[in-house]
Design an enzyme around this catalytic site. Structure first.
Site, PDB file in Angstrom:
ATOM      1  N   ASP A  11       0.849  -1.206   0.000  1.00 25.92           N
ATOM      2  CA  ASP A  11       0.000   0.000   0.000  1.00 25.92           C
ATOM      3  C   ASP A  11       0.880   1.250   0.000  1.00 25.92           C
ATOM      4  O   ASP A  11       0.862   2.024   0.941  1.00 25.92           O
ATOM      5  CB  ASP A  11      -0.951  -0.009   1.206  1.00 25.92           C
ATOM      6  CG  ASP A  11      -0.216  -0.074   2.548  1.00 25.92           C
ATOM      7  OD1 ASP A  11       0.939  -0.560   2.583  1.00 25.92           O
ATOM      8  OD2 ASP A  11      -0.795   0.362   3.561  1.00 25.92           O
ATOM      9  N   HIS A 247      10.198  -0.327   8.755  1.00 27.18           N
ATOM     10  CA  HIS A 247       9.073  -1.245   8.796  1.00 27.18           C
ATOM     11  C   HIS A 247       9.114  -2.238   7.629  1.00 27.18           C
ATOM     12  O   HIS A 247       9.548  -3.382   7.777  1.00 27.18           O
ATOM     13  CB  HIS A 247       7.759  -0.476   8.803  1.00 27.18           C
ATOM     14  CG  HIS A 247       7.500   0.275  10.069  1.00 27.18           C
ATOM     15  ND1 HIS A 247       7.571  -0.307  11.320  1.00 27.18           N
ATOM     16  CD2 HIS A 247       7.164   1.572  10.284  1.00 27.18           C
ATOM     17  CE1 HIS A 247       7.285   0.584  12.241  1.00 27.18           C
ATOM     18  NE2 HIS A 247       7.043   1.731  11.638  1.00 27.18           N
TER      19      HIS A 247
END
Length: 322
Positions: A11, A247
């Protein structure tokens, strides 16, 4: 022959973009496709960003547009204060008809099904957004669980090192955004590893590291610097951190260097309602107490510790070549 054939479910997202470049440049990864999903932006935004990123760095890699909303809940709103108004740090983007990427006509879940079936036992699903596309693929074609090589996700938090959630005291964003999908994919009979906040927030690209990438990494390094400016400012204002958490790139690092991580095995459940919705809870395989909510579900490898300097060295060596 490449060691890892990857479908990147994403995303984008600043850290998603940094992880995509990591995959494109790593010699042991063959990127078979990128599947977009809502999360850091609307599905229109994340698909456009996926097309831009593949057009810029991997024009041969197709993009398949994925789910625009969770299985059950409403889609979250955009996060301009984290990822910029355009989702990729407010860097300048070309017009939509000049992005350069290739949009596959199939929806993302069908692209996943077809690609896994075309390469049985070879494909890794690397998912760094909400898990909706994977859940839709499983629902339509349960057989793919036995055909994938492995699934690696960035998501969740298990309380190690005092790290809990990042959208609530209990939940990490990717899981929170579609907890029903995550609980379903954690119950599938495929090898699965979770790279969560317990390790990603202990792997920090500080200001000096990012500047070094910019100065030593040529055009790639300059892109990483440019795309991370808004993200860096968010970490500084929200965490007092003069750098960024690593991340999504940590999921890539786990794929190519799992020895850099310590894991714990056991089934994982996701809370799908209530105050702690999105919380990920593992029952360790060493826990003898019976509990039907976990027992009988597949064991999952959860990352609980990391050699953070090793991960940062790996990322730099992949970007700064020669």
């Amino acid at each position: 022959m490449s060691k890892h054939k990857v479908i990147y479910d994403t995303d984008p997202g600043v850290d998603d973009a940094m992880a995509l470049l990591f995959q494109v440049r790593h010699p042991d990864i063959e990127l078979l496709g990128v599947t977009s999903v809502f999360g850091n932006g609307t599905i229109e935004t994340t698909t456009r960003n996926a097309l831009y990123l593949t057009g810029k760095f991997a024009p041969h890699v197709p993009v398949a547009r994925g789910a625009g909303a969770p299985l059950v809940r409403e889609a979250p709103g955009p996060l301009p204060f984290i990822h910029g108004h355009n989702g990729v740090g407010d860097i300048a983007l070309p017009a939509d008809d000049q992005l350069g990427g290739t949009l596959d006509p199939r929806p993302a879940h069908r692209f996943i099904i077809d690609t896994v079936r075309a390469h049985p036992g070879e494909v890794t699903l690397l998912a760094v957004g909400p898990m909706t596309n994977l859940a839709l693929a499983l629902a339509e074609a349960p057989d793919i669980a036995g055909l994938v090589k492995q699934v690696v996700i960035m998501g969740g938090a298990f309380g190690f090192h005092g790290i809990l959630g990042n959208v609530s005291p209990a939940a990490e964003a990717n899981i929170f955004n579609d907890p029903h999908a995550a609980d379903q994919i954690f119950n599938a009979a495929w090898p699965l590893a979770i790279v969560g906040l317990d390790v990603t927030e202990r792997t920090i690209m500080n200001a000096a590291y990012l500047a070094d990438l910019r100065d030593a990494g040529a055009a790639d390094g300059q892109f990483l610097w440019d795309v991370s400016r808004v993200y860096h400012a968010f970490h500084l204002s929200s965490e007092g951190l003069d750098g960024i958490f690593t991340h999504d790139a940590s999921a890539v690092a786990y794929l190519v260097r799992p020895d850099l991580y310590t894991t714990r095995s056991g089934p994982v459940r996701v809370l799908t309602d209530g105050l702690a919705i999105g919380q990920t809870i593992q029952k360790p395989s060493t826990m003898p107490v019976p509990n039907p909510a976990w027992d009988g579900r597949p064991a999952i490898s959860v990352c609980i510790d990391v050699n953070a300097p090793g991960v940062l060295d790996l990322y730099r060596a992949t970007i700064v070549r020669g």
